[in-house]
Enzyme design. Structure first.
Site, PDB file in Angstrom:
ATOM      1  CG  ASP A   1     -26.281 -76.226 -19.375  1.00 55.79           C
ATOM      2  OD1 ASP A   1     -25.797 -77.255 -18.882  1.00 55.79           O
ATOM      3  OD2 ASP A   1     -26.139 -75.908 -20.574  1.00 55.79           O
TER       4      ASP A   1
ATOM      5  N   GLY B   1     -16.604 -76.605 -11.794  1.00 57.48           N
ATOM      6  CA  GLY B   1     -17.495 -76.940 -12.892  1.00 57.48           C
ATOM      7  C   GLY B   1     -18.058 -78.340 -12.817  1.00 57.48           C
TER       8      GLY B   1
ATOM      9  CB  SER C   1     -21.653 -86.675 -20.148  1.00 60.02           C
ATOM     10  OG  SER C   1     -21.729 -85.289 -19.880  1.00 60.02           O
TER      11      SER C   1
ATOM     12  CE  LYS D   1     -24.646 -76.754 -23.670  1.00 59.99           C
ATOM     13  NZ  LYS D   1     -24.220 -76.133 -22.387  1.00 59.99           N
TER      14      LYS D   1
END
Length: 289
Positions: free
Chosen positions: A112, A252, A23, A72
């Site tokens: 997501d 992914g 990220s 999360k």
């Protein structure tokens, strides 16, 4: 390259572990290319310290947070209590994006599911409406993905999970066309589906051994589209088996950059450049291999 100064805004990812995250590379690539005065870092936040991390946003002026495992669900719960959450988080109990608003309050969403769907539709060059989908897993990511699939009109979303209880809880929360796949139905559900999505960590970190897969890859055929949310390694056991079967594969990294582009839309009002982020991530993977 953006010159860091007193006006630089900070964004970050929190998780445990987080050292492997791509990220920072993909977000900073966009900030630099567009001369946006933001910088993105990775912070290891241990379980039990999530509230401290969220409180630091307003204290330090951290403009945005990405959230990865295992935080999360906890972030969703905390922001619901101290700030505001959107409908996605309310239904899924999962947040992967937090925004510090101008009034210093927090707002959370989850990109997501939309990121996964965007990656799939790009690879398929068609809509997800009417598609039959198998989702492997019933955790935080699976919840967001299932929610987005229902919103986009998937005709059947079959949840396959090791524990029946979690799958039932997911289906109860999401509703719509989601359902629990019984052990006796796995073969038939996969055979009748057009899309298979793995949201489990099976295969994560298996760089030199990509034989591990969450399902028997012999069930996959050339008509399937298979997405694996795991991006380390890029070619997991599931994707390797799918490729050998002639299926369309979506790694992914594609899901990662699509959800990251949506995060940037929430933080800076601009959606990230997908191609730029993928190139930056692949360059980082090459350097670290």
């Amino acid at each position: 390259m953006v010159k860091i100064n007193t006006n630089t805004r900070l964004a970050a990812i929190i998780g445990s572990p987080v050292a492997q995250s791509l990220s920072p590379v993909i977000h900073n690539a966009v900030f630099a290319a567009r001369s946006i005065n933001w910088v993105y870092l990775a912070f290891e936040v241990r379980p039990g310290r999530v509230a401290d991390a969220l409180n630091s946003m307003s204290t330090l002026g951290i403009g945005g947070l990405s959230v990865t495992m295992p935080h999360k669900n906890e972030v969703a719960k905390i922001v619901a209590e101290i700030g505001e959450i959107d409908q996605v988080v309310r239904v899924t109990n999962s947040a992967n994006t937090v925004v510090l608003r101008q009034d210093n309050s927090l707002w959370a969403t989850n990109t997501d599911g939309e990121g996964c769907c965007n990656a799939l539709e790009l690879a398929m060059n068609s809509s997800l409406r009417g598609q039959r989908v198998v989702v492997l897993g019933a955790g935080a990511t699976a919840s967001a993905v299932a929610y987005a699939l229902v919103q986009r009109g998937a005709s059947d979303v079959s949840i396959i999970n090791r524990t029946d209880t979690r799958a039932k809880d997911l289906v109860k929360r999401i509703g719509g066309t989601t359902r629990v796949c019984l052990p006796t139905e796995i073969n038939s559900d996969i055979n009748s589906s057009q899309i298979i999505i793995n949201t489990t960590p099976v295969g994560f970190g298996k760089v030199n051994d990509n034989s591990e897969s969450p399902i028997d890859v012999s069930l996959i055929n050339s008509s399937h589209v298979v997405l694996d949310a795991v991006y380390h390694p890029l070619e997991t056991g599931l994707l390797l088996g799918a490729k050998k079967a002639g299926a369309t594969v979506v790694d992914g990294l594609s899901m990662l950059i699509h959800q990251a582009a949506l995060q940037q839309q929430h933080w800076i009002g601009e959606s990230g450049d997908i191609a730029l982020m993928r190139d930056a991530a692949l360059a980082q993977l090459t350097r670290s291999s």
